[in-house]
Motif scaffolding. Structure first.
Motif, PDB file in Angstrom:
ATOM      1  N   PHE A 109       0.825  -1.206   0.000  1.00  0.00           N
ATOM      2  CA  PHE A 109       0.000   0.000   0.000  1.00  0.00           C
ATOM      3  C   PHE A 109       0.859   1.257   0.000  1.00  0.00           C
ATOM      4  O   PHE A 109       2.009   1.246   0.468  1.00  0.00           O
ATOM      5  N   GLU A 110       0.281   2.336  -0.486  1.00  0.00           N
ATOM      6  CA  GLU A 110       0.800   3.659  -0.210  1.00  0.00           C
ATOM      7  C   GLU A 110       0.112   4.172   1.048  1.00  0.00           C
ATOM      8  O   GLU A 110      -0.997   3.747   1.385  1.00  0.00           O
ATOM      9  N   GLU A 111       0.773   5.097   1.766  1.00  0.00           N
ATOM     10  CA  GLU A 111       0.146   5.669   2.955  1.00  0.00           C
ATOM     11  C   GLU A 111      -1.128   6.407   2.562  1.00  0.00           C
ATOM     12  O   GLU A 111      -1.137   7.195   1.611  1.00  0.00           O
ATOM     13  N   LEU A 112      -2.207   6.161   3.299  1.00  0.00           N
ATOM     14  CA  LEU A 112      -3.479   6.767   2.939  1.00  0.00           C
ATOM     15  C   LEU A 112      -4.398   6.811   4.149  1.00  0.00           C
ATOM     16  O   LEU A 112      -4.539   5.819   4.861  1.00  0.00           O
ATOM     17  N   VAL A 113      -5.002   7.976   4.373  1.00  0.00           N
ATOM     18  CA  VAL A 113      -6.036   8.138   5.391  1.00  0.00           C
ATOM     19  C   VAL A 113      -7.279   8.667   4.694  1.00  0.00           C
ATOM     20  O   VAL A 113      -7.214   9.660   3.965  1.00  0.00           O
ATOM     21  N   VAL A 114      -8.413   8.012   4.909  1.00  0.00           N
ATOM     22  CA  VAL A 114      -9.677   8.449   4.322  1.00  0.00           C
ATOM     23  C   VAL A 114     -10.720   8.528   5.421  1.00  0.00           C
ATOM     24  O   VAL A 114     -10.925   7.546   6.148  1.00  0.00           O
ATOM     25  N   VAL A 115     -11.357   9.680   5.575  1.00  0.00           N
ATOM     26  CA  VAL A 115     -12.492   9.845   6.482  1.00  0.00           C
ATOM     27  C   VAL A 115     -13.719  10.066   5.624  1.00  0.00           C
ATOM     28  O   VAL A 115     -13.775  11.019   4.839  1.00  0.00           O
ATOM     29  N   SER A 116     -14.698   9.175   5.741  1.00  0.00           N
ATOM     30  CA  SER A 116     -15.856   9.227   4.856  1.00  0.00           C
ATOM     31  C   SER A 116     -17.040   8.562   5.536  1.00  0.00           C
ATOM     32  O   SER A 116     -16.919   8.025   6.645  1.00  0.00           O
ATOM     33  N   ASP A 117     -18.189   8.609   4.864  1.00  0.00           N
ATOM     34  CA  ASP A 117     -19.370   7.926   5.400  1.00  0.00           C
ATOM     35  C   ASP A 117     -19.430   6.469   4.956  1.00  0.00           C
ATOM     36  O   ASP A 117     -20.394   5.776   5.229  1.00  0.00           O
ATOM     37  N   GLN A 118     -18.402   5.998   4.245  1.00  0.00           N
ATOM     38  CA  GLN A 118     -18.312   4.594   3.873  1.00  0.00           C
ATOM     39  C   GLN A 118     -16.841   4.201   3.789  1.00  0.00           C
ATOM     40  O   GLN A 118     -15.974   5.051   3.581  1.00  0.00           O
ATOM     41  N   PHE A 119     -16.568   2.930   3.965  1.00  0.00           N
ATOM     42  CA  PHE A 119     -15.187   2.473   3.941  1.00  0.00           C
ATOM     43  C   PHE A 119     -14.604   2.577   2.535  1.00  0.00           C
ATOM     44  O   PHE A 119     -15.263   2.278   1.543  1.00  0.00           O
ATOM     45  N   HIS A 120     -13.329   2.980   2.482  1.00  0.00           N
ATOM     46  CA  HIS A 120     -12.605   3.117   1.219  1.00  0.00           C
ATOM     47  C   HIS A 120     -11.893   1.791   0.938  1.00  0.00           C
ATOM     48  O   HIS A 120     -10.867   1.480   1.535  1.00  0.00           O
ATOM     49  N   LEU A 121     -12.439   1.000   0.017  1.00  0.00           N
ATOM     50  CA  LEU A 121     -11.961  -0.372  -0.210  1.00  0.00           C
ATOM     51  C   LEU A 121     -11.176  -0.543  -1.501  1.00  0.00           C
ATOM     52  O   LEU A 121     -10.669  -1.643  -1.761  1.00  0.00           O
ATOM     53  N   LYS A 122     -11.075   0.491  -2.293  1.00  0.00           N
ATOM     54  CA  LYS A 122     -10.432   0.333  -3.599  1.00  0.00           C
ATOM     55  C   LYS A 122      -9.025  -0.264  -3.516  1.00  0.00           C
ATOM     56  O   LYS A 122      -8.676  -1.132  -4.331  1.00  0.00           O
ATOM     57  N   PRO A 123      -8.171   0.150  -2.547  1.00  0.00           N
ATOM     58  CA  PRO A 123      -6.835  -0.463  -2.487  1.00  0.00           C
ATOM     59  C   PRO A 123      -6.849  -1.957  -2.206  1.00  0.00           C
ATOM     60  O   PRO A 123      -5.847  -2.639  -2.407  1.00  0.00           O
ATOM     61  N   LEU A 124      -7.985  -2.497  -1.728  1.00  0.00           N
ATOM     62  CA  LEU A 124      -8.069  -3.923  -1.413  1.00  0.00           C
ATOM     63  C   LEU A 124      -8.615  -4.749  -2.575  1.00  0.00           C
ATOM     64  O   LEU A 124      -8.668  -5.982  -2.487  1.00  0.00           O
ATOM     65  N   MET A 125      -9.022  -4.101  -3.642  1.00  0.00           N
ATOM     66  CA  MET A 125      -9.628  -4.831  -4.743  1.00  0.00           C
ATOM     67  C   MET A 125      -8.748  -5.938  -5.317  1.00  0.00           C
ATOM     68  O   MET A 125      -9.260  -6.984  -5.725  1.00  0.00           O
ATOM     69  N   LYS A 174     -12.168  -7.039 -18.523  1.00  0.00           N
ATOM     70  CA  LYS A 174     -12.590  -8.220 -17.753  1.00  0.00           C
ATOM     71  C   LYS A 174     -12.305  -8.034 -16.269  1.00  0.00           C
ATOM     72  O   LYS A 174     -13.114  -8.405 -15.409  1.00  0.00           O
ATOM     73  N   PHE A 175     -11.157  -7.445 -15.942  1.00  0.00           N
ATOM     74  CA  PHE A 175     -10.833  -7.196 -14.547  1.00  0.00           C
ATOM     75  C   PHE A 175     -11.715  -6.098 -13.962  1.00  0.00           C
ATOM     76  O   PHE A 175     -12.083  -6.156 -12.790  1.00  0.00           O
ATOM     77  N   GLN A 176     -12.058  -5.101 -14.769  1.00  0.00           N
ATOM     78  CA  GLN A 176     -12.937  -4.039 -14.280  1.00  0.00           C
ATOM     79  C   GLN A 176     -14.307  -4.585 -13.910  1.00  0.00           C
ATOM     80  O   GLN A 176     -14.902  -4.174 -12.905  1.00  0.00           O
ATOM     81  N   GLN A 177     -14.802  -5.521 -14.701  1.00  0.00           N
ATOM     82  CA  GLN A 177     -16.094  -6.118 -14.378  1.00  0.00           C
ATOM     83  C   GLN A 177     -15.994  -6.932 -13.093  1.00  0.00           C
ATOM     84  O   GLN A 177     -16.902  -6.908 -12.243  1.00  0.00           O
ATOM     85  N   ALA A 178     -14.862  -7.640 -12.925  1.00  0.00           N
ATOM     86  CA  ALA A 178     -14.672  -8.418 -11.703  1.00  0.00           C
ATOM     87  C   ALA A 178     -14.587  -7.505 -10.486  1.00  0.00           C
ATOM     88  O   ALA A 178     -15.108  -7.814  -9.408  1.00  0.00           O
ATOM     89  N   GLU A 179     -13.932  -6.343 -10.637  1.00  0.00           N
ATOM     90  CA  GLU A 179     -13.848  -5.385  -9.540  1.00  0.00           C
ATOM     91  C   GLU A 179     -15.225  -4.839  -9.201  1.00  0.00           C
ATOM     92  O   GLU A 179     -15.560  -4.657  -8.025  1.00  0.00           O
TER      93      GLU A 179
END
Length: 275
Positions: free
Chosen positions: A79-95, A257-262
């Motif tokens: 990962f790169e260092e990242l802090v996200v404060v939001s009303d939902q979890f930021h999951l994109k780096p885990l895809m 194909k990967f975008q659809q899987a994501e």
């Protein structure tokens, strides 16, 4: 955040973690949360910050905190260092964990050379031939045991077609400039290539992209037994292309194909993380 598994880099992880907690607290307050509530929300993260915790890390650490909810994951992702404060979890780096990291294989075919390359969304590397059993190096290596007269007739033409057959127009095959005997020899060659690929990828489910002169690709597809070979391929002589250029063309084919899987994985995110 990135983490490490050995000294001296491991000594930097607690410092990085403390700094990121400070950024998270500042962003929570900036968005209207009382400082005491922000600190309470991050208490579980603070309690992790002990020596034993840092001695058992993977390549990355992902932490999710919300009122009455706290989870952390040691993950094999840089990962790169990242802090996200939001009303939902930021999951994109885990895809990449849910869909793979965009891994695919590229089979580059020509008369002089057979290459298997392994790629991801970011890079591509050639798998060394000595690591793949029973993969023929070239058409000549397959024909060398055939009748000398037939082989000489097949290989001695003065006309050379890069990436294709000697003595053949690059856009032809049986019925259009390559006779039946020559086509049968191509089929024999590709059958051995397919056998080597199938033995090397017995349990794989990642896409395989073909690259080669246009008229050769449908012949290979006739003998292929790898179930994840894509219909679309890269046409042209791969001997003339750098791996980086092949990567660019192959990624354009596999990316949708990967975008659809994501997308499918994102639709499942609440079920996974709130279970």
């Amino acid at each position: 955040m990135p983490t490490h598994t050995a000294d001296p880099e491991i000594q930097q992880d607690p410092i990085r973690f403390k700094n990121l907690r400070g950024k998270a607290e500042a962003q929570l307050v900036e968005k209207g949360m009382r400082p005491a509530d922000a600190q309470e929300l991050l208490n579980s993260a603070k309690e992790l910050d002990r020596g034993e915790f840092w001695r058992h890390q993977n390549h990355g650490l992902a932490l999710f905190a919300a009122p009455n909810f706290f989870r952390y994951y040691r993950l094999p992702l840089d990962f790169e260092e990242l802090v996200v404060v939001s009303d939902q979890f930021h999951l994109k780096p885990l895809m990449p964990l849910l869909t793979g990291d965009g891994r695919f294989y590229l089979l580059a075919l020509s008369q002089n050379q057979v290459r298997l390359l392994e790629g991801t969304r970011d890079r591509i590397r050639e798998i060394q031939p000595e690591n793949i059993d029973n993969l023929p190096e070239s058409l000549m290596s397959v024909l060398q045991y055939e009748d000398t007269e037939n082989q000489t007739q097949f290989m001695s033409s003065e006309t050379y077609s890069p990436g294709g057959l000697p003595g053949s127009d690059p856009g032809t095959m049986h019925g259009r400039g390559v006779d039946e005997d020559q086509e049968n020899q191509i089929i024999r060659f590709f059958s051995q290539v397919n056998q080597g690929i199938q033995e090397f990828l017995p349990d794989e489910t990642v896409p395989l992209v073909l690259a080669g002169v246009e008229y050769l690709l449908p012949i290979y597809k006739r003998v292929n037994s790898y179930p994840h070979l894509l219909d679309e391929g890269i046409t042209g002589n791969p001997e003339l292309s750098k791996p980086e250029d092949l990567h660019t063309q192959a990624w354009a084919i596999v990316q949708p194909k990967f975008q659809q899987a994501e997308k499918d994985a994102i639709d499942r995110r609440a079920r996974i993380f709130w279970k």
